[in-house]
Design a protein around this motif. Structure first.
Motif, PDB file in Angstrom:
ATOM      1  N   GLY A 228     -22.726 -16.330  -0.301  1.00  0.00           N
ATOM      2  CA  GLY A 228     -23.964 -16.689  -0.982  1.00  0.00           C
ATOM      3  C   GLY A 228     -23.701 -17.028  -2.445  1.00  0.00           C
ATOM      4  O   GLY A 228     -24.495 -17.711  -3.082  1.00  0.00           O
ATOM      5  N   GLU A 229     -22.569 -16.535  -2.974  1.00  0.00           N
ATOM      6  CA  GLU A 229     -22.178 -16.847  -4.351  1.00  0.00           C
ATOM      7  C   GLU A 229     -20.980 -17.794  -4.372  1.00  0.00           C
ATOM      8  O   GLU A 229     -20.510 -18.181  -5.432  1.00  0.00           O
ATOM      9  N   VAL A 230     -20.448 -18.130  -3.189  1.00  0.00           N
ATOM     10  CA  VAL A 230     -19.333 -19.067  -3.053  1.00  0.00           C
ATOM     11  C   VAL A 230     -19.700 -20.086  -1.981  1.00  0.00           C
ATOM     12  O   VAL A 230     -20.605 -19.868  -1.190  1.00  0.00           O
ATOM     13  N   SER A 231     -18.958 -21.177  -1.969  1.00  0.00           N
ATOM     14  CA  SER A 231     -19.195 -22.184  -0.935  1.00  0.00           C
ATOM     15  C   SER A 231     -17.867 -22.587  -0.306  1.00  0.00           C
ATOM     16  O   SER A 231     -16.796 -22.312  -0.855  1.00  0.00           O
TER      17      SER A 231
ATOM     18  N   THR B  82     -20.419  -9.795   2.608  1.00  0.00           N
ATOM     19  CA  THR B  82     -21.850  -9.971   2.349  1.00  0.00           C
ATOM     20  C   THR B  82     -22.333  -9.152   1.159  1.00  0.00           C
ATOM     21  O   THR B  82     -23.462  -9.318   0.731  1.00  0.00           O
ATOM     22  N   ARG B  83     -21.471  -8.287   0.647  1.00  0.00           N
ATOM     23  CA  ARG B  83     -21.809  -7.555  -0.584  1.00  0.00           C
ATOM     24  C   ARG B  83     -20.522  -7.186  -1.315  1.00  0.00           C
ATOM     25  O   ARG B  83     -19.438  -7.149  -0.711  1.00  0.00           O
ATOM     26  N   SER B  84     -20.648  -6.918  -2.588  1.00  0.00           N
ATOM     27  CA  SER B  84     -19.485  -6.585  -3.409  1.00  0.00           C
ATOM     28  C   SER B  84     -19.011  -5.164  -3.127  1.00  0.00           C
ATOM     29  O   SER B  84     -19.661  -4.405  -2.406  1.00  0.00           O
TER      30      SER B  84
ATOM     31  N   GLU C 290     -27.927 -14.502   7.360  1.00  0.00           N
ATOM     32  CA  GLU C 290     -28.136 -15.948   7.232  1.00  0.00           C
ATOM     33  C   GLU C 290     -27.129 -16.611   6.298  1.00  0.00           C
ATOM     34  O   GLU C 290     -26.669 -17.724   6.557  1.00  0.00           O
ATOM     35  N   LYS C 291     -26.783 -15.943   5.205  1.00  0.00           N
ATOM     36  CA  LYS C 291     -25.838 -16.532   4.250  1.00  0.00           C
ATOM     37  C   LYS C 291     -24.436 -16.617   4.851  1.00  0.00           C
ATOM     38  O   LYS C 291     -23.726 -17.594   4.627  1.00  0.00           O
ATOM     39  N   ALA C 292     -24.043 -15.608   5.604  1.00  0.00           N
ATOM     40  CA  ALA C 292     -22.726 -15.630   6.256  1.00  0.00           C
ATOM     41  C   ALA C 292     -22.669 -16.742   7.292  1.00  0.00           C
ATOM     42  O   ALA C 292     -21.678 -17.480   7.379  1.00  0.00           O
TER      43      ALA C 292
END
Length: 183
Positions: free
Chosen positions: A60-63, A36-38, A86-88
């Protein structure tokens, strides 16, 4: 095949990340650590801090269409954190929507429950999730590994680190079937 390994920034059970990761590499796949974060994630050996691992991609930056499959390692804190992001949750749901195979071990089905992809499926997990899975419309079984082909997607689940050998063999076989069919 690129395989996403989704973890929270901390709390993943190290052996449930490293053994499937190595099995995927040994089978010729490209495991990719998604979080969820770098930066780095902090793994645990049950309740004790273990190693850190570099994050390859940020959710969130990949699909899902960038990957052939998804592995969800356990640890109590890991899926508990992921199910509140939510993004995960959307990333996990996307694999099911696209019919891509998913493998989850131990407490990882908590994230599946939040993604609302358990209904009508049979799966296993750490025993304390039994009621959560049933309440989400799934059927819980006490098996080393459980495969549920439901609609267009396949879900492979296992209970705990002692099941890792069967878990790895099974998810790799099912991911290979998907890869062959996807051509």
């Amino acid at each position: 095949m690129r395989i996403a390994f989704l973890t929270a920034p901390e709390g993943v059970e190290q052996v449930e990340l490293t053994e499937p990761w190595q099995a995927a590499k040994d089978a010729g796949h490209e495991p990719v650590l998604v979080s969820t974060r770098s930066g780095e994630i902090q793994a645990f050996d049950h309740l004790d801090k273990a190693d850190t691992f570099p994050v390859d991609e940020v959710v969130g930056e990949v699909s899902a269409d960038s990957f052939g499959g998804l592995v969800l390692p356990g640890g109590v804190a890991n899926p508990d954190f992921l199910r509140t992001d939510e993004k995960a949750v959307a990333f996990v749901r996307e694999f099911f929507t696209q019919g891509r195979p998913v493998a989850a071990i131990c407490h990882a089905p908590w994230t599946l429950i939040e993604a609302d992809v358990v209904r009508g499926r049979t799966l296993t997990s750490w025993p304390s999730l039994r009621t959560d899975i049933r309440n989400a419309g799934g059927t819980w079984v006490d098996e080393r590994v459980q495969v549920c082909d439901h609609g267009a997607s396949t879900l492979v689940t296992s209970r705990e680190p002692d099941d890792l050998k069967a878990f790895c063999e099974t998810f790799l076989a099912k991911f290979a079937e998907y890869d062959k069919a996807a051509g």
